[in-house]
Design an enzyme around this catalytic site. Structure first.
Site, mmCIF file in Angstrom:
data_model
loop_
_atom_site.group_PDB
_atom_site.id
_atom_site.type_symbol
_atom_site.label_atom_id
_atom_site.label_comp_id
_atom_site.label_asym_id
_atom_site.label_seq_id
_atom_site.Cartn_x
_atom_site.Cartn_y
_atom_site.Cartn_z
ATOM 1 C CB CYS A 54 -29.255 -13.371 46.375
ATOM 2 S SG CYS A 54 -30.318 -12.257 47.393
ATOM 3 C CD GLU B 224 -26.603 -16.325 42.823
ATOM 4 O OE1 GLU B 224 -26.515 -15.677 41.520
ATOM 5 O OE2 GLU B 224 -27.187 -15.864 43.724
ATOM 6 C CG ASN C 156 -35.390 -15.181 45.680
ATOM 7 O OD1 ASN C 156 -35.795 -14.189 45.566
ATOM 8 N ND2 ASN C 156 -33.899 -15.418 46.100
ATOM 9 C CD GLU D 182 -30.684 -8.586 48.168
ATOM 10 O OE1 GLU D 182 -31.731 -8.288 47.927
ATOM 11 O OE2 GLU D 182 -30.128 -9.478 48.863
ATOM 12 C CG LEU D 183 -27.198 -6.774 41.295
ATOM 13 C CD1 LEU D 183 -26.268 -6.254 40.360
ATOM 14 C CD2 LEU D 183 -28.247 -6.700 40.776
ATOM 15 N N GLY E 277 -32.356 -9.013 41.675
ATOM 16 C CA GLY E 277 -32.521 -10.164 40.621
ATOM 17 C C GLY E 277 -30.735 -10.540 39.976
ATOM 18 C CB SER E 278 -29.832 -12.295 37.194
ATOM 19 O OG SER E 278 -30.145 -11.600 36.309
HETATM 20 P P1 ADP Z 1 -33.990 -14.676 38.125
HETATM 21 O O1 ADP Z 1 -32.686 -15.310 37.396
HETATM 22 O O2 ADP Z 1 -33.485 -14.759 39.712
HETATM 23 O O3 ADP Z 1 -35.138 -14.889 37.583
HETATM 24 P P2 ADP Z 1 -33.717 -12.277 36.764
HETATM 25 O O4 ADP Z 1 -32.884 -10.989 36.839
HETATM 26 O O5 ADP Z 1 -34.045 -12.843 35.190
HETATM 27 O O6 ADP Z 1 -33.292 -13.065 37.752
HETATM 28 O O7 ADP Z 1 -35.360 -11.717 37.320
HETATM 29 C C1 ADP Z 1 -35.457 -10.702 38.310
HETATM 30 C C2 ADP Z 1 -36.568 -9.671 37.790
HETATM 31 O O8 ADP Z 1 -36.085 -8.988 36.700
HETATM 32 C C3 ADP Z 1 -37.915 -10.399 37.813
HETATM 33 O O9 ADP Z 1 -38.987 -9.638 37.942
HETATM 34 C C4 ADP Z 1 -37.774 -10.353 36.099
HETATM 35 O O10 ADP Z 1 -38.896 -10.340 35.393
HETATM 36 C C5 ADP Z 1 -37.192 -9.146 35.900
HETATM 37 N N1 ADP Z 1 -36.337 -8.833 34.702
HETATM 38 C C6 ADP Z 1 -35.758 -9.807 33.676
HETATM 39 N N2 ADP Z 1 -35.172 -9.483 32.594
HETATM 40 C C7 ADP Z 1 -35.627 -7.998 32.653
HETATM 41 C C8 ADP Z 1 -35.178 -7.025 31.938
HETATM 42 N N3 ADP Z 1 -34.327 -7.065 30.734
HETATM 43 N N4 ADP Z 1 -35.379 -5.643 32.288
HETATM 44 C C9 ADP Z 1 -35.973 -5.578 33.466
HETATM 45 N N5 ADP Z 1 -36.452 -6.426 34.249
HETATM 46 C C10 ADP Z 1 -35.995 -7.839 33.832
#
Ligand code: ADP
Length: 488
Positions: free
Chosen positions: A290, A387, A157, A256-257, A234-235
């Site tokens: 976020c 979210e 994002n 930062e989740l 990320g998530s």
């Molecule tokens: P979003 O839903 O915002 O895409 P993610 O958490 O899936 O959130 O993605 C955020 C980042 O984390 C991206 O760079 C993605 O490639 C990475 N990512 C996704 N799954 C994993 C994992 N199992 N381990 C490490 N990084 C991951």
């Protein structure tokens, strides 16, 4: 895509100063979410390349850390200047792969660069301490040293700023860094690396690994003992997984989740200011941040006027591709994002919410969503606890301050919150009662290179940005730090 400097479009990973493809030639497609057009095929790296990159980053860190802080600062300043010199190209690259309007992309490039500028200066002020000693013949010193190799995993994002704000402090401190950008937006990351190379960041000190094997590459970053710190945005599920994986090698982590930000508008709020705040917070990046206002809680007495004004403002938004004139809202990032927004909307409407404007996909294309306002939303609806990550404003009506605070805190998330009020006593009460790390009071601009992230509880009065617009309104951002002991 037309760039003034086409060499900023890179498709190989940047590891130890080299632009490298995956050995088998494996690559993945990067597409423009507005059109579906394929923009590039980017190297799809795997486990071995990640291991090598980490080892090489460790080798190069020593000499980097041994440079004077000023030498590192000079390189960081140069990097900042090159980024700003190429702001237009970087913005086009970002809008092409991410979809946000060009003005937002340009803004993000400057915002990201401001972290590099700030930390270039901070690098020169990494002071230690000499403390009173418990014994006359002994001395106690605090010496700050770089932690080691830092890994950063970033989302799509903010394809530039999430990298800049993780990498700048680490490089300033003397660490080397390996970034794994989102597979949706690797081009912005690679362009940053190209400019870093030109700025003179030594080989191996700043690396970008592009991949679709996020779990494999991220897993290696989290478990490799050489990596000493992992920074992730990320998530929440992926963040939790990474924290667990990091535990075995006792790494420091910064996370930062997800968020579920409440945006509370009290009867005594300045309506125009609140509308401006919610428009920026809710619809920026088409609702894909976020810290986006996720639940808009509006008090009885102002509810109808607020809904009517918000509708007027939302009808003024223009949906379209980043290169169309005056566009304010681009597409969502992918099909899954559209499906999620649709699901939340359907659930809310089935349970009694009303659509004030918008309410579905936009005719512009498959990933576009019409800016929407829902009224009469309540806690029974999924949209209260999930979210949204899309351009849907969900309006909840409340009667008392107590109810508003209780509703606002009724979530597992604690990232960001906002409220608008002109009653000073209420401002203090609600600021402290909101169980969130960031509280925006009459101000929705929560993040800035100048704000501490985890250092202090801070209340900064905004004396510039909003002064012209709201001369009688005190605005502030409060950043809270949870402490478990006074000495922490
Ligand atoms: P979003 O839903 O915002 O895409 P993610 O958490 O899936 O959130 O993605 C955020 C980042 O984390 C991206 O760079 C993605 O490639 C990475 N990512 C996704 N799954 C994993 C994992 N199992 N381990 C490490 N990084 C991951």
């Amino acid at each position: 895509m037309i760039l003034n400097d086409p060499s900023l479009l890179r498709t190989k990973s940047f590891i130890n100063g080299h632009w490298v493809a995956e050995k088998s030639g494996k690559s993945f497609k990067v597409t423009n979410p507005a059109t579906g057009e394929i923009l590039a095929h980017v190297a799809d790296m795997g486990l071995l390349a990640t291991r090598d990159a980490i080892a090489e980053a460790a080798d190069t860190m020593g000499p980097w850390a041994a440079r004077t802080a000023k030498e590192r600062a000079v390189i960081l300043h140069k990097w900042h200047d090159l980024i700003m010199d190429n702001q237009d190209d970087l913005a086009v690259l970002m809008s092409e792969e991410q979809g946000k309007p060009l003005a937002e992309s340009r803004g993000e490039i400057a915002y990201g660069a401001s972290y590099i500028d700030w930390y270039a200066e901070e690098a020169r002020r990494i002071y230690g301490d000499i403390m009173p000693s418990p014994a006359a013949d002994k001395r106690v010193l605090v010496l700050k040293q770089p932690i080691g190799v830092v890994a950063a995993i970033t989302p799509w994002n903010f394809p530039n700023a999430m990298i800049a704000r993780k990498v700048a402090p680490a490089l300033a401190a003397g660490c080397s860094v390996i970034v794994k950008p989102s597979e949706e937006t690797p081009l912005s990351a690679l362009a940053l690396a190209a400019l870093g190379e030109r700025a003179g960041i030594p080989a191996g000190v700043f690396n970008v690994i592009t991949t679709t094997a996020a779990a494999t590459v991220g897993g290696e970053m989290a478990t490799n003992p050489v990596v000493r710190k992992l920074s992730f945005t990320g998530s929440t599920p992926v963040g939790k997984l990474l924290m667990k994986q990091c535990a075995d090698t006792v790494k420091k982590v910064s996370m930062e989740l997800g968020g579920n930000a409440p945006f509370i508008v009290f009867d005594d709020a300045d309506l125009d200011l609140a509308i401006a705040g919610v428009m920026a917070s809710k619809y920026r990046n088409s609702g894909q941040t976020c810290v986006c206002a996720n639940r808009i809680l509006v008090q009885d007495g102002i509810y109808d006027a607020f809904a009517a004004s918000l509708k007027q403002a939302v009808l003024g938004l223009k949906v379209g591709s980043y290169d169309e004139e005056n566009v304010t809202n681009g597409p969502l990032i992918n099909r899954a994002a559209v499906n999620k927004v649709e699901r939340l909307l359907e659930d809310a409407v089935a349970k009694g919410a009303k659509i004030l404007t918008g309410g579905g996909r936009h005719h512009k294309g498959a990933l576009y969503f019409t800016p929407t306002i829902l009224t009469g939303v309540n806690r029974e609806m999924d949209i209260f606890s999930e979210e949204i990550f899309g351009p849907v404003a969900a309006l909840y009506r409340f009667d008392s301050e107590e109810t508003a605070v209780e509703m606002a805190n009724d979530t597992i998330y604690g990232l960001a919150s906002y409220f608008y009020s002109n009653d000073m006593a209420r401002i203090w009460r609600v600021s402290e009662a909101l169980d969130y790390g960031m509280v925006g009071v009459n101000w929705s601009g929560l993040t800035n290179a100048l704000f501490p992230t985890k250092r202090h509880r801070l209340a900064g009065l905004n004396s510039r940005g909003l002064a012209a617009r709201a001369q009688n309104t005190a605005s502030m951002i409060i950043l809270k730090l949870n402490i478990s002991a006074l000495a922490e």
